[in-house]
Design a protein around this motif. Structure first.
Motif, PDB file in Angstrom:
ATOM      1  N   ALA A 167       0.826  -1.216   0.000  1.00 12.13           N
ATOM      2  CA  ALA A 167       0.000   0.000   0.000  1.00 12.13           C
ATOM      3  C   ALA A 167       0.855   1.259   0.000  1.00 12.13           C
ATOM      4  CB  ALA A 167      -0.929  -0.020   1.216  1.00 12.13           C
ATOM      5  N   MET A 168       2.163   1.102   0.086  1.00 15.88           N
ATOM      6  CA  MET A 168       3.075   2.260   0.152  1.00 15.88           C
ATOM      7  C   MET A 168       3.831   2.407  -1.164  1.00 15.88           C
ATOM      8  SD  MET A 168       4.693   1.573   3.915  1.00 15.88           S
ATOM      9  CE  MET A 168       3.664   0.824   5.173  1.00 15.88           C
ATOM     10  N   ASP A 169       4.588   3.495  -1.274  1.00 12.10           N
ATOM     11  CA  ASP A 169       5.473   3.699  -2.425  1.00 12.10           C
ATOM     12  C   ASP A 169       6.758   2.931  -2.097  1.00 12.10           C
ATOM     13  OD1 ASP A 169       6.602   4.591  -4.721  1.00 12.10           O
ATOM     14  OD2 ASP A 169       6.906   6.658  -4.058  1.00 12.10           O
ATOM     15  N   SER A 170       6.736   1.635  -2.357  1.00 14.45           N
ATOM     16  CA  SER A 170       7.812   0.774  -1.856  1.00 14.45           C
ATOM     17  C   SER A 170       8.477  -0.045  -2.965  1.00 14.45           C
ATOM     18  CB  SER A 170       7.259  -0.155  -0.772  1.00 14.45           C
ATOM     19  OG  SER A 170       6.137  -0.828  -1.261  1.00 14.45           O
ATOM     20  N   TYR A 171       9.721  -0.383  -2.701  1.00 14.89           N
ATOM     21  CA  TYR A 171      10.571  -1.071  -3.688  1.00 14.89           C
ATOM     22  C   TYR A 171      11.426  -2.106  -2.968  1.00 14.89           C
ATOM     23  CZ  TYR A 171       9.186   3.082  -6.227  1.00 14.89           C
ATOM     24  OH  TYR A 171       8.429   4.055  -6.793  1.00 14.89           O
ATOM     25  N   VAL A 172      11.928  -3.055  -3.725  1.00 16.97           N
ATOM     26  CA  VAL A 172      12.920  -3.958  -3.137  1.00 16.97           C
ATOM     27  C   VAL A 172      14.203  -3.871  -3.950  1.00 16.97           C
ATOM     28  CG1 VAL A 172      11.364  -5.626  -2.039  1.00 16.97           C
ATOM     29  CG2 VAL A 172      12.025  -5.952  -4.413  1.00 16.97           C
ATOM     30  N   GLU A 173      15.323  -3.969  -3.243  1.00 14.05           N
ATOM     31  CA  GLU A 173      16.613  -4.023  -3.923  1.00 14.05           C
ATOM     32  C   GLU A 173      17.039  -5.477  -3.953  1.00 14.05           C
ATOM     33  OE1 GLU A 173      19.738  -1.749  -2.070  1.00 14.05           O
ATOM     34  OE2 GLU A 173      21.254  -2.627  -3.396  1.00 14.05           O
ATOM     35  N   LEU A 174      17.215  -5.983  -5.166  1.00 12.66           N
ATOM     36  CA  LEU A 174      17.624  -7.378  -5.345  1.00 12.66           C
ATOM     37  C   LEU A 174      19.063  -7.410  -5.840  1.00 12.66           C
ATOM     38  CD1 LEU A 174      14.442  -8.594  -7.268  1.00 12.66           C
ATOM     39  CD2 LEU A 174      14.934  -8.953  -4.850  1.00 12.66           C
ATOM     40  N   TYR A 175      19.805  -8.414  -5.398  1.00 10.74           N
ATOM     41  CA  TYR A 175      21.159  -8.603  -5.923  1.00 10.74           C
ATOM     42  C   TYR A 175      21.136  -9.815  -6.832  1.00 10.74           C
ATOM     43  CZ  TYR A 175      26.160  -9.278  -6.272  1.00 10.74           C
ATOM     44  OH  TYR A 175      27.432  -9.414  -6.773  1.00 10.74           O
ATOM     45  N   PRO A 176      21.580  -9.722  -8.081  1.00  9.82           N
ATOM     46  CA  PRO A 176      22.181  -8.555  -8.726  1.00  9.82           C
ATOM     47  C   PRO A 176      21.196  -7.752  -9.578  1.00  9.82           C
ATOM     48  CG  PRO A 176      22.601 -10.502 -10.046  1.00  9.82           C
ATOM     49  CD  PRO A 176      21.705 -10.942  -8.903  1.00  9.82           C
ATOM     50  N   THR A 177      19.907  -8.075  -9.537  1.00  7.32           N
ATOM     51  CA  THR A 177      18.931  -7.485 -10.453  1.00  7.32           C
ATOM     52  C   THR A 177      18.844  -5.964 -10.354  1.00  7.32           C
ATOM     53  OG1 THR A 177      17.674  -9.490  -9.999  1.00  7.32           O
ATOM     54  CG2 THR A 177      16.557  -7.782 -11.285  1.00  7.32           C
ATOM     55  N   GLY A 178      18.832  -5.446  -9.119  1.00  9.22           N
ATOM     56  CA  GLY A 178      18.657  -4.007  -8.914  1.00  9.22           C
ATOM     57  C   GLY A 178      17.347  -3.721  -8.216  1.00  9.22           C
ATOM     58  N   ILE A 179      16.853  -2.509  -8.389  1.00  6.96           N
ATOM     59  CA  ILE A 179      15.653  -2.089  -7.656  1.00  6.96           C
ATOM     60  C   ILE A 179      14.405  -2.265  -8.517  1.00  6.96           C
ATOM     61  CG2 ILE A 179      14.504  -0.081  -6.605  1.00  6.96           C
ATOM     62  CD1 ILE A 179      17.299   0.892  -5.758  1.00  6.96           C
ATOM     63  N   VAL A 180      13.423  -2.943  -7.964  1.00  6.50           N
ATOM     64  CA  VAL A 180      12.124  -3.091  -8.652  1.00  6.50           C
ATOM     65  C   VAL A 180      11.016  -2.730  -7.657  1.00  6.50           C
ATOM     66  CG1 VAL A 180      12.911  -4.938 -10.199  1.00  6.50           C
ATOM     67  CG2 VAL A 180      11.843  -5.538  -8.029  1.00  6.50           C
ATOM     68  N   SER A 181       9.874  -2.332  -8.175  1.00  8.69           N
ATOM     69  CA  SER A 181       8.776  -1.979  -7.266  1.00  8.69           C
ATOM     70  C   SER A 181       8.336  -3.249  -6.518  1.00  8.69           C
ATOM     71  CB  SER A 181       7.609  -1.381  -8.031  1.00  8.69           C
ATOM     72  OG  SER A 181       6.938  -2.391  -8.760  1.00  8.69           O
ATOM     73  N   LEU A 182       7.818  -3.041  -5.328  1.00  7.23           N
ATOM     74  CA  LEU A 182       7.376  -4.204  -4.544  1.00  7.23           C
ATOM     75  C   LEU A 182       6.242  -4.930  -5.268  1.00  7.23           C
ATOM     76  CD1 LEU A 182       7.589  -5.870  -1.945  1.00  7.23           C
ATOM     77  CD2 LEU A 182       5.996  -4.289  -0.863  1.00  7.23           C
ATOM     78  N   LYS A 183       5.402  -4.146  -5.962  1.00 10.63           N
ATOM     79  CA  LYS A 183       4.287  -4.768  -6.701  1.00 10.63           C
ATOM     80  C   LYS A 183       4.828  -5.702  -7.788  1.00 10.63           C
ATOM     81  CE  LYS A 183      -0.045  -3.717  -9.033  1.00 10.63           C
ATOM     82  NZ  LYS A 183       0.182  -4.379 -10.315  1.00 10.63           N
ATOM     83  N   GLU A 184       5.834  -5.204  -8.513  1.00 13.63           N
ATOM     84  CA  GLU A 184       6.429  -6.036  -9.564  1.00 13.63           C
ATOM     85  C   GLU A 184       7.066  -7.283  -8.949  1.00 13.63           C
ATOM     86  OE1 GLU A 184       9.952  -5.698 -12.934  1.00 13.63           O
ATOM     87  OE2 GLU A 184       9.201  -3.860 -12.026  1.00 13.63           O
ATOM     88  N   PHE A 185       7.777  -7.060  -7.830  1.00 16.03           N
ATOM     89  CA  PHE A 185       8.430  -8.178  -7.139  1.00 16.03           C
ATOM     90  C   PHE A 185       7.399  -9.222  -6.701  1.00 16.03           C
ATOM     91  CE2 PHE A 185       9.715 -10.007  -3.000  1.00 16.03           C
ATOM     92  CZ  PHE A 185      10.824 -10.730  -3.412  1.00 16.03           C
ATOM     93  N   SER A 186       6.261  -8.730  -6.209  1.00 14.27           N
ATOM     94  CA  SER A 186       5.248  -9.665  -5.694  1.00 14.27           C
ATOM     95  C   SER A 186       4.692 -10.550  -6.803  1.00 14.27           C
ATOM     96  CB  SER A 186       4.115  -8.897  -5.002  1.00 14.27           C
ATOM     97  OG  SER A 186       3.298  -8.251  -5.954  1.00 14.27           O
ATOM     98  N   GLU A 187       4.816 -10.081  -8.043  1.00 17.18           N
ATOM     99  CA  GLU A 187       4.286 -10.861  -9.166  1.00 17.18           C
ATOM    100  C   GLU A 187       5.360 -11.704  -9.860  1.00 17.18           C
ATOM    101  OE1 GLU A 187       2.687  -7.550 -11.253  1.00 17.18           O
ATOM    102  OE2 GLU A 187       0.926  -7.401  -9.950  1.00 17.18           O
ATOM    103  N   MET A 188       6.629 -11.492  -9.473  1.00 22.64           N
ATOM    104  CA  MET A 188       7.730 -12.245 -10.086  1.00 22.64           C
ATOM    105  C   MET A 188       7.794 -13.673  -9.524  1.00 22.64           C
ATOM    106  SD  MET A 188      10.669  -9.270  -9.869  1.00 22.64           S
ATOM    107  CE  MET A 188      12.046 -10.384  -9.787  1.00 22.64           C
ATOM    108  N   LYS A 189       8.321 -14.582 -10.338  1.00 18.73           N
ATOM    109  CA  LYS A 189       8.566 -15.926  -9.826  1.00 18.73           C
ATOM    110  C   LYS A 189       9.831 -15.905  -8.979  1.00 18.73           C
ATOM    111  CE  LYS A 189       6.318 -18.756 -13.277  1.00 18.73           C
ATOM    112  NZ  LYS A 189       6.473 -19.660 -14.405  1.00 18.73           N
ATOM    113  N   ARG A 190       9.911 -16.788  -8.009  1.00 25.69           N
ATOM    114  CA  ARG A 190      11.129 -16.868  -7.195  1.00 25.69           C
ATOM    115  C   ARG A 190      12.306 -17.286  -8.067  1.00 25.69           C
ATOM    116  NH1 ARG A 190       9.275 -20.067  -1.726  1.00 25.69           N
ATOM    117  NH2 ARG A 190       7.227 -19.125  -1.583  1.00 25.69           N
ATOM    118  N   ASP A 191      13.425 -16.630  -7.886  1.00 30.40           N
ATOM    119  CA  ASP A 191      14.627 -17.013  -8.620  1.00 30.40           C
ATOM    120  C   ASP A 191      15.792 -17.091  -7.625  1.00 30.40           C
ATOM    121  OD1 ASP A 191      15.313 -14.428  -8.051  1.00 30.40           O
ATOM    122  OD2 ASP A 191      14.978 -13.661 -10.075  1.00 30.40           O
TER     123      ASP A 191
END
Lengths: 265, 153
Positions: free
Chosen positions: A124-148
């Motif tokens: 519900a916030m303006d939130s992001y996750v930093e992934l290594y080595p992918t970089g920064i993606v929105s939490l919404k996008e992350f929530s829809e990604m498959k686990r890698d």
């Protein structure tokens, strides 16, 4: 019971990432969930020595390390002040203090669990996750990604002005929620996030401008009906699909009414 | 096998362990038998110990991860516990006694963090300590009586 062949406390993200490419190797967060399975792990990768256990605050954002515990989130005054205690409300009924001293934000978000209070509130916030080595993606996008095999390093919460309210229905305190609901007004849009459907949290935006004319009991009810109509609910031993649909309507309406007031605050 | 050293109840203990040895098993193998195995699903609080002064569940902590840290079990905190456990017993709230060590450890953590908690704060802090005899109200009365006795002193 979990079985682990080798334990490795890594010295860098590079080392963790390299080890994490092994099919049977696992990053360990708080180990709350992992411990309950019957997984055979070749190498348990411990990232607790990488300094990811702090919440850094700047003028623009909160940078929350993956190893920050739920208890740290609960007790962080500035984060809770910024989110009108929504973070505290989202974690306070998760099992007990001891559990929250161990469970990490990284483990909670990485799993993208259906029952997650945390995924619900942070979506519900303006939130992001930093992934290594992918970089920064929105939490919404992350929530829809498959686990890698990437590594969740930080959760980033932008200090974008926000009005937010969180509530959840539990059959019993400390149990998983039957339904979780976060509503917010951020970046000029109203959103409702419904978690524990029991599938993972889903974001519903006010695409029809129902709340454009302001928040009244009538518009809040109409938006709540819109949210309930735009989510899929399911049944499990905590509640039926129809009951969850009704809860989504009621909790969304209550939360929106609590947001109330001037949208531009 | 991994060689670890843990500061346990004020003494440095070194041992060789398997990678998947849980802290609860390490502690019990070193005669800390107050640490009990309950649900093993991180829900009951029975295995509560203090690691670096923070209450945690030893059933879900790898012993390897506790290496280099300070761990206290009830065996090492007898004096601190004795100040209030009598008030719990006076209420008959210890009942079967199975949950007591975990409950006492978490109460110690509560009172260190918040020496004058309200009843709601006590309930919230101890929510992760399940009592199969459902002695919650008696436990609460015992803690309240202890806190009242401190104020009267």
């Amino acid at each position: 019971m979990i079985s682990i062949q080798k334990y490795e406390k890594v010295q860098s993200l590079e080392q963790a990432f390299e080890l994490n490419q092994g099919k049977k190797n696992r990053i360990i967060g708080g180990m709350m969930w992992l411990n309950m399975g019957h997984t055979k792990v070749n190498t348990a990768i411990d990232i607790s020595g990488l300094g990811l256990n702090t919440i850094e605050e700047t003028d623009e954002e909160f940078i929350i390390g993956a190893m920050v515990t739920l208890r740290q989130l609960e007790q962080h005054e500035s984060l809770n002040s910024f989110t009108s205690d929504s973070v505290k409300n989202a974690v306070k009924d998760i099992v007990g203090v001891q559990f929250r001293n161990m469970a990490t934000i990284g483990g909670s978000l990485w799993g993208r669990f259906g029952f997650s209070d945390l995924l619900t509130v942070f979506l519900a916030m303006d939130s992001y996750v930093e992934l290594y080595p992918t970089g920064i993606v929105s939490l919404k996008e992350f929530s829809e990604m498959k686990r890698d095999n990437s590594i969740l390093v930080n959760l980033i919460v932008k200090k974008t002005p926000i009005k937010i309210c969180y509530s959840a229905m539990r059959a019993q305190r400390t149990d998983f929620p039957v339904l979780a609901c976060a509503t917010s007004f951020v970046n000029g849009e109203y959103r409702a996030v419904i978690g524990a459907r029991p599938a993972k949290a889903k974001v519903v935006l006010d695409n029809e401008g129902i709340l454009d004319s302001g928040i009244t009991e009538e518009t809040a009810t109409k938006f709540a009906e819109y949210v309930a109509a735009n989510i899929v609910t399911g049944s499990n031993n905590r509640g039926g699909a129809k009951y969850r649909k009704h809860l989504a309507l009621v909790l969304t309406m209550r939360n929106i009414m609590k947001l109330g007031g001037d949208r531009n605050d | 096998m991994i060689e670890i050293t843990i500061n346990l109840n004020g003494k440095k203990i070194s041992d060789r362990i398997e990678a998947d040895t849980l802290l609860i098993d390490f502690l019990r193998s070193h005669n800390c038998l107050s640490v009990k195995r309950g649900c093993e699903t991180t829900n009951c609080g029975l295995c509560t110990v203090l690691m670096d002064d923070t209450p945690i569940l030893s059933c879900s902590m790898l012993a390897a991860r506790a290496a280099g840290h300070t761990v206290y079990t009830l065996e090492g905190l007898q004096e601190e516990a004795s100040s209030f456990v009598g008030f719990i017993a006076d209420q008959g709230a210890d009942q079967c006694g199975f949950c007591n060590p975990g409950f006492v450890m978490n109460t110690i953590a509560l009172l260190r963090e918040n020496p004058d908690p309200t009843d709601d704060e006590i309930r919230a802090f101890l929510a992760g300590n399940l009592c199969r005899c459902s002695g919650y109200e008696g436990q609460l009365r015992g803690i309240r009586n202890y806190l009242n006795s401190l104020k009267e002193q």
